[in-house]
Design an enzyme around this catalytic site. Structure first.
Site, mmCIF file in Angstrom:
data_model
loop_
_atom_site.group_PDB
_atom_site.id
_atom_site.type_symbol
_atom_site.label_atom_id
_atom_site.label_comp_id
_atom_site.label_asym_id
_atom_site.label_seq_id
_atom_site.Cartn_x
_atom_site.Cartn_y
_atom_site.Cartn_z
ATOM 1 N N LYS A 10 -2.684 27.604 -3.079
ATOM 2 C CA LYS A 10 -1.309 27.160 -4.623
ATOM 3 C C LYS A 10 -1.900 27.051 -6.282
ATOM 4 C CE LYS A 10 0.545 23.255 -1.711
ATOM 5 N NZ LYS A 10 0.519 22.004 -1.451
ATOM 6 N N TYR A 50 10.178 24.296 -0.321
ATOM 7 C CA TYR A 50 10.210 22.334 0.894
ATOM 8 C C TYR A 50 11.720 21.748 0.288
ATOM 9 C CZ TYR A 50 4.942 22.736 -0.716
ATOM 10 O OH TYR A 50 3.919 23.346 -0.893
ATOM 11 N N PHE A 58 9.479 13.753 -6.384
ATOM 12 C CA PHE A 58 8.275 13.820 -6.925
ATOM 13 C C PHE A 58 8.983 15.836 -7.053
ATOM 14 C CE2 PHE A 58 6.772 12.038 -2.761
ATOM 15 C CZ PHE A 58 7.347 13.851 -2.285
ATOM 16 N N ARG A 86 -5.112 23.606 10.061
ATOM 17 C CA ARG A 86 -4.725 22.042 9.561
ATOM 18 C C ARG A 86 -5.239 21.119 9.752
ATOM 19 N NH1 ARG A 86 0.346 20.937 7.095
ATOM 20 N NH2 ARG A 86 0.737 19.580 8.564
ATOM 21 N N ASN A 113 -2.859 19.499 -4.328
ATOM 22 C CA ASN A 113 -3.785 18.941 -3.482
ATOM 23 C C ASN A 113 -4.140 20.962 -2.826
ATOM 24 O OD1 ASN A 113 -1.213 19.756 -2.707
ATOM 25 N ND2 ASN A 113 -1.291 18.777 -0.242
ATOM 26 N N HIS A 116 -1.260 24.701 1.041
ATOM 27 C CA HIS A 116 -0.378 24.377 1.854
ATOM 28 C C HIS A 116 -1.208 25.732 3.498
ATOM 29 C CE1 HIS A 116 3.330 24.091 4.215
ATOM 30 N NE2 HIS A 116 3.024 25.075 4.362
ATOM 31 N N GLU A 127 8.066 30.285 8.276
ATOM 32 C CA GLU A 127 7.059 30.791 7.092
ATOM 33 C C GLU A 127 6.735 32.444 6.404
ATOM 34 O OE1 GLU A 127 6.318 25.853 6.697
ATOM 35 O OE2 GLU A 127 3.744 26.726 6.395
HETATM 36 P P1 CMP Z 1 1.878 20.309 1.330
HETATM 37 O O1 CMP Z 1 1.066 20.655 2.245
HETATM 38 O O2 CMP Z 1 2.184 22.051 0.666
HETATM 39 O O3 CMP Z 1 3.761 20.698 2.053
HETATM 40 C C1 CMP Z 1 4.447 19.083 1.709
HETATM 41 C C2 CMP Z 1 3.451 18.762 -0.203
HETATM 42 O O4 CMP Z 1 4.576 17.935 -0.781
HETATM 43 C C3 CMP Z 1 1.943 18.331 0.020
HETATM 44 O O5 CMP Z 1 1.555 19.356 0.412
HETATM 45 C C4 CMP Z 1 2.357 18.028 -1.673
HETATM 46 O O6 CMP Z 1 1.695 19.169 -2.595
HETATM 47 C C5 CMP Z 1 3.741 17.196 -1.481
HETATM 48 N N1 CMP Z 1 3.513 16.150 -2.002
HETATM 49 C C6 CMP Z 1 3.541 15.135 -0.650
HETATM 50 N N2 CMP Z 1 4.227 13.733 -0.827
HETATM 51 C C7 CMP Z 1 3.445 13.496 -2.259
HETATM 52 C C8 CMP Z 1 3.709 12.531 -3.097
HETATM 53 N N3 CMP Z 1 3.752 11.394 -2.238
HETATM 54 N N4 CMP Z 1 3.722 12.763 -4.524
HETATM 55 C C9 CMP Z 1 3.736 14.573 -4.877
HETATM 56 N N5 CMP Z 1 2.970 15.033 -3.523
HETATM 57 C C10 CMP Z 1 3.626 15.507 -2.211
#
Ligand code: CMP
Length: 146
Positions: A10, A50, A58, A86, A113, A116, A127
């Site tokens: 990311k 997404y 969010f 994962r 985070n 992904h 994907e």
């Molecule tokens: P990712 O693994 O890319 O898949 C879904 C994404 O949604 C996750 O990582 C986070 O970046 C985002 N995400 C999931 N839960 C939350 C949350 N509670 N607040 C903000 N972002 C979230």
């Protein structure tokens, strides 16, 4: 069973100069890089990727985060790679991610985070096709390793 899976580094991973560190972890785990590119995610691509989160409060922040600067799309191949990747990434929320995992070591919070990865073989197929044209994914052996 050998599988392919999709990983996205990311915007925060790219901005923190962590591309080499993260790709290196997968290579050291003996996963084969079969696709790799730096790209900008359009708003439409974020919506598609997404779409299951579109109703969440969010979602707008995910969209601005993912479109803020380039990402790296990475395709790797290896034994049970969906599961292996994962577990190397760690829990979605970096606060819960164990030390030794990518998020546990390198990511700050759920909004940033860092990475992904596909959550199942079926998702991985969808994907990979979303981020790579077929000619951008490579089939090759490793004869130079002897
Ligand atoms: P990712 O693994 O890319 O898949 C879904 C994404 O949604 C996750 O990582 C986070 O970046 C985002 N995400 C999931 N839960 C939350 C949350 N509670 N607040 C903000 N972002 C979230």
């Amino acid at each position: 069973m050998s599988q392919r899976t999709l990983i996205l580094l990311k915007p925060d991973a790219v901005q923190k100069s962590l591309i080499g560190e993260i790709v290196g972890r997968f290579e050291k785990k003996w996963l084969k890089v079969v696709g790799l590119k730096l790209m900008n995610m359009s708003g439409a691509l974020v919506d598609e990727h997404y779409d299951f989160l579109m109703d969440k409060p969010f979602f707008p922040s995910i969209k601005s985060y993912m479109t803020s600067s380039p990402i790296v799309a990475l395709a790797v191949e290896g034994h049970e790679s969906v599961k292996v990747v994962r577990s190397m990434c760690g829990a979605t929320n970096p606060v819960d991610a164990l030390p030794g995992t990518i998020r546990g070591d390198l990511a700050k919070n759920i909004d940033n985070n860092i990475i992904h990865s596909s959550d199942s073989e079926e998702t991985a197929g969808k994907e990979l096709a979303r981020f790579f044209k077929s000619e951008e994914l490579f089939d090759y052996g490793r004869p130079l390793l002897g």
